[in-house]
Design an enzyme around this catalytic site. Structure first.
Site, short mmCIF file in Angstrom:
data_model
loop_
_atom_site.label_atom_id
_atom_site.label_comp_id
_atom_site.label_asym_id
_atom_site.label_seq_id
_atom_site.Cartn_x
_atom_site.Cartn_y
_atom_site.Cartn_z
N THR A 1 47.30 41.17 29.37
CA THR A 1 46.01 40.39 29.77
C THR A 1 45.30 39.92 28.63
O THR A 1 45.53 40.63 27.57
CB THR A 1 45.17 41.07 30.71
OG1 THR A 1 43.92 40.57 30.61
CG2 THR A 1 44.80 42.43 30.12
N GLU B 1 41.97 40.06 28.70
CA GLU B 1 40.85 41.14 28.43
C GLU B 1 40.90 41.97 27.38
O GLU B 1 39.75 42.51 27.21
CB GLU B 1 40.75 41.73 29.99
CG GLU B 1 40.58 40.74 31.40
CD GLU B 1 40.28 41.26 32.49
OE1 GLU B 1 39.49 42.19 32.46
OE2 GLU B 1 40.73 40.54 33.42
N TYR C 1 39.95 49.36 32.71
CA TYR C 1 41.08 48.35 32.76
C TYR C 1 41.63 47.78 31.58
O TYR C 1 42.66 48.14 30.92
CB TYR C 1 41.00 47.35 33.81
CG TYR C 1 42.19 46.24 33.86
CD1 TYR C 1 43.41 46.53 34.27
CD2 TYR C 1 41.89 45.00 33.29
CE1 TYR C 1 44.28 45.55 34.31
CE2 TYR C 1 42.70 44.03 33.16
CZ TYR C 1 43.99 44.23 33.69
OH TYR C 1 45.21 43.48 33.82
N LYS D 1 45.12 48.59 29.31
CA LYS D 1 45.85 47.60 28.63
C LYS D 1 46.18 47.48 27.31
O LYS D 1 47.26 47.40 26.68
CB LYS D 1 45.50 46.29 29.63
CG LYS D 1 45.68 46.21 30.97
CD LYS D 1 47.15 46.13 31.62
CE LYS D 1 48.28 45.28 31.11
NZ LYS D 1 49.51 45.50 31.79
P1 NAD Z 1 49.09 44.00 40.99
O1 NAD Z 1 48.06 44.85 41.09
O2 NAD Z 1 49.00 43.01 42.11
O3 NAD Z 1 50.31 44.87 41.10
C1 NAD Z 1 50.75 45.81 40.41
C2 NAD Z 1 52.26 46.45 40.89
O4 NAD Z 1 52.43 47.30 40.31
C3 NAD Z 1 52.11 46.58 42.58
O5 NAD Z 1 53.38 46.10 43.20
C4 NAD Z 1 52.03 48.42 42.43
O6 NAD Z 1 52.74 48.81 43.52
C5 NAD Z 1 53.09 48.35 41.02
N1 NAD Z 1 52.66 49.61 40.45
C6 NAD Z 1 51.45 50.20 40.05
N2 NAD Z 1 51.48 51.44 39.47
C7 NAD Z 1 52.70 51.76 39.48
C8 NAD Z 1 53.72 52.75 38.98
N3 NAD Z 1 53.05 53.93 38.36
N4 NAD Z 1 54.95 52.70 38.90
C9 NAD Z 1 55.51 51.70 39.52
N5 NAD Z 1 54.99 50.43 40.02
C10 NAD Z 1 53.49 50.67 39.90
O7 NAD Z 1 48.93 43.46 39.72
P2 NAD Z 1 49.17 41.87 39.08
O8 NAD Z 1 47.94 41.12 39.29
O9 NAD Z 1 50.42 41.14 39.63
O10 NAD Z 1 49.38 42.29 37.42
C11 NAD Z 1 50.80 42.22 36.99
C12 NAD Z 1 50.58 42.39 35.70
O11 NAD Z 1 50.16 41.59 34.96
C13 NAD Z 1 49.63 43.65 35.06
O12 NAD Z 1 50.50 44.35 33.90
C14 NAD Z 1 48.47 43.06 34.82
O13 NAD Z 1 47.70 43.63 33.65
C15 NAD Z 1 48.89 41.54 34.21
N6 NAD Z 1 48.04 40.61 34.20
C16 NAD Z 1 47.65 40.36 35.45
C17 NAD Z 1 46.63 38.98 35.43
C18 NAD Z 1 46.09 38.63 36.86
O14 NAD Z 1 44.98 37.67 36.80
N7 NAD Z 1 46.28 39.22 37.71
C19 NAD Z 1 46.42 38.32 34.47
C20 NAD Z 1 46.92 38.83 33.05
C21 NAD Z 1 47.75 39.79 32.98
P1 TYD Z 2 38.79 39.42 39.31
O1 TYD Z 2 39.40 38.40 40.25
O2 TYD Z 2 38.26 40.77 39.70
O3 TYD Z 2 39.31 39.40 37.76
P2 TYD Z 2 38.83 39.68 36.43
O4 TYD Z 2 37.52 40.68 36.42
O5 TYD Z 2 39.94 40.46 35.87
O6 TYD Z 2 38.33 38.70 35.60
O7 TYD Z 2 37.26 38.73 39.00
C1 TYD Z 2 37.06 37.21 38.48
C2 TYD Z 2 35.78 37.05 38.10
O8 TYD Z 2 35.10 36.98 39.47
C3 TYD Z 2 35.12 38.16 37.27
O9 TYD Z 2 33.95 37.44 36.56
C4 TYD Z 2 34.25 38.92 38.34
C5 TYD Z 2 33.78 37.84 39.44
N1 TYD Z 2 33.81 38.50 40.91
C6 TYD Z 2 32.73 38.13 41.70
O10 TYD Z 2 31.83 37.45 41.11
N2 TYD Z 2 32.81 38.47 43.09
C7 TYD Z 2 33.76 39.33 43.53
O11 TYD Z 2 33.74 39.65 44.69
C8 TYD Z 2 34.93 39.76 42.81
C9 TYD Z 2 36.22 40.28 43.08
C10 TYD Z 2 34.60 39.04 41.30
#
Ligand code: NAD
Ligand code: TYD
Length: 351
Positions: free
Chosen positions: A133, A135, A159, A163
């Site tokens: 990420t 972050e 978090y 990461k």
């Molecule tokens: P998510 O929380 O939707 O999904 C995570 C998945 O991992 C789930 O299916 C969960 O069951 C599985 N999981 C959790 N712990 C586990 C374990 N110990 N063993 C096996 N499986 C396990 O997350 P996401 O949003 O799909 O993110 C996926 C990856 O991308 C993460 O590594 C996250 O840090 C990274 N990422 C996410 C975002 C975002 O905006 N969502 C942005 C940048 C990077």
């Molecule tokens: P989020 O989707 O949790 O992603 P991240 O914190 O990983 O960026 O949140 C995106 C932005 O939205 C973050 O600045 C927090 C804000 N936020 C709210 O204002 N209200 C909410 O209920 C949530 C879940 C997030």
């Protein structure tokens, strides 16, 4: 040839698996523990498809990971599995350390042992692709340039610290053992199958239910939003052409303040599913800010464009419209993910 994906039942992982099998026939072994964030329903369209093998299990289970590697002999491991929600990490950081740090360590050790048995092209071509990420870089001031791959790590939440720790392990396994790793650091994703604890899907499902739309603090925090299939194509580009040991930032060139995101979602819902009670923006409610809330993230995605020719295909306008429409078209998916456990989370976080 086969790839092993971890976390392929989550938001990005399931989009990646679906997208991968739309693009090619190379089988995917999908290891996922099915935590609250994992949902096999995301992969329902692959039922009976021999190219997808789902294995329920924990990335921290070394014996299981060893046996999957020995049995399927993948050419690459794409590591999505993580605890991914900042607010949950504030309430309970333990699970983040266990999966994101210890789990990644276990995967790296298993991958190293497997990779050391490979020879020739198979050994040189193997990839451990770590999905991370933006972050990890901390928070930007309004006039700072966006995050480049050379920025120092300054994680601020449990978090992002977990990461960051995993990114450091991945880097070290390359430098010390030569494991061919690539890392991608991506900005905030949005799109189908996004669990409604994160900003965009939470706003959509709350608005449709006539519930308050909780905006933290002043709503002026900025994120760089990327449509999830663009993240998937960026990962494919890095997996195919990235240089081992390198990191690549992936972003949408799309910085937006949270309040503007919420207003855009409201306006789209007003157009696509008007409410008899009046405009959805009436539900916007400013609530207490998140502790340690990062003010701004933004990605400089020039390296991946320059070296691998990747750019996002969607604009925010096309991506957010598709996303809102997807939630309107999938009320059953939304209803089923809002289980008892989800309601407990809403009570804990929003009171
Ligand atoms: P998510 O929380 O939707 O999904 C995570 C998945 O991992 C789930 O299916 C969960 O069951 C599985 N999981 C959790 N712990 C586990 C374990 N110990 N063993 C096996 N499986 C396990 O997350 P996401 O949003 O799909 O993110 C996926 C990856 O991308 C993460 O590594 C996250 O840090 C990274 N990422 C996410 C975002 C975002 O905006 N969502 C942005 C940048 C990077
Ligand atoms: P989020 O989707 O949790 O992603 P991240 O914190 O990983 O960026 O949140 C995106 C932005 O939205 C973050 O600045 C927090 C804000 N936020 C709210 O204002 N209200 C909410 O209920 C949530 C879940 C997030």
């Amino acid at each position: 040839m086969t790839i092993l994906v971890t976390g392929g039942a989550g938001f990005i992982g399931s989009n990646f698996v679906l997208d991968w099998l739309r693009q090619c026939d190379e089988p995917v072994i999908n290891l996922d523990a099915l935590t609250y964030a994992g949902n096999l329903e995301n992969l329902a369209s692959l039922q009976g498809d021999a190219r997808h093998v789902f294995v329920k299990g924990d990335i921290g289970d070394r014996a299981l990971v060893d046996s999957l590697l020995a049995q399927h002999r993948p050419r690459a491991l794409v590591h999505f599995a993580a605890e991914s929600h900042v607010d949950r990490s504030i309430h309970g950081p333990g699970a983040f350390m266990k999966t994101n740090v210890e789990g990644t360590f276990t995967l790296l050790e298993a991958a190293r042992a497997y990779w050391s048995t490979l020879e020739g092209d198979a050994k040189a071509g193997f990839r451990f692709h770590h999905v991370s990420t933006d972050e990890v870089y901390g928070s930007l001031k309004p006039t700072d340039p966006p995050f480049a791959e050379t920025n120092a790590y300054e994680p601020n939440s449990p978090y992002s610290a977990s990461k960051a720790a995993s990114d450091h392990l991945v880097r070290a396994w390359h430098h010390t053992y030569g494991l061919p790793v690539v890392t991608t650091n991506c900005s905030n994703n949005y799109g189908p199958y996004h669990f409604p604890e994160k900003l965009i899907p939470l706003m959509i499902v709350n608005a449709l239910a006539g519930k308050p739309l909780p905006v933290y603090g002043d709503g002026q925090q900025i994120r760089d939003w990327l449509y999830v299939t663009d993240h998937c194509s960026g990962i494919r580009a890095v997996l195919a052409g990235g240089t081992p040991g390198e990191t690549y930032n992936i972003g949408g060139w799309n910085e937006k303040a949270n309040i503007d995101i919420v207003k855009t979602v409201c306006a789209l819902l007003d157009e696509l599913k008007p409410s008899a009670e009046g405009p959805y923006a009436r539900l916007i409610t400013y609530v207490k800010d998140r502790p340690g809330h990062d003010r701004r993230y933004a990605i400089d995605a020039r390296k991946i464009e320059r070296e691998l020719g990747w750019r996002p295909a969607e604009t925010f306008e096309t991506g957010i419209r598709k996303t809102v429409q997807w939630y309107l078209d999938h009320p059953d998916w939304v209803a089923r993910v809002q289980s008892g456990a989800y309601r407990d989370w809403l009570d804990k976080q929003y009171g």
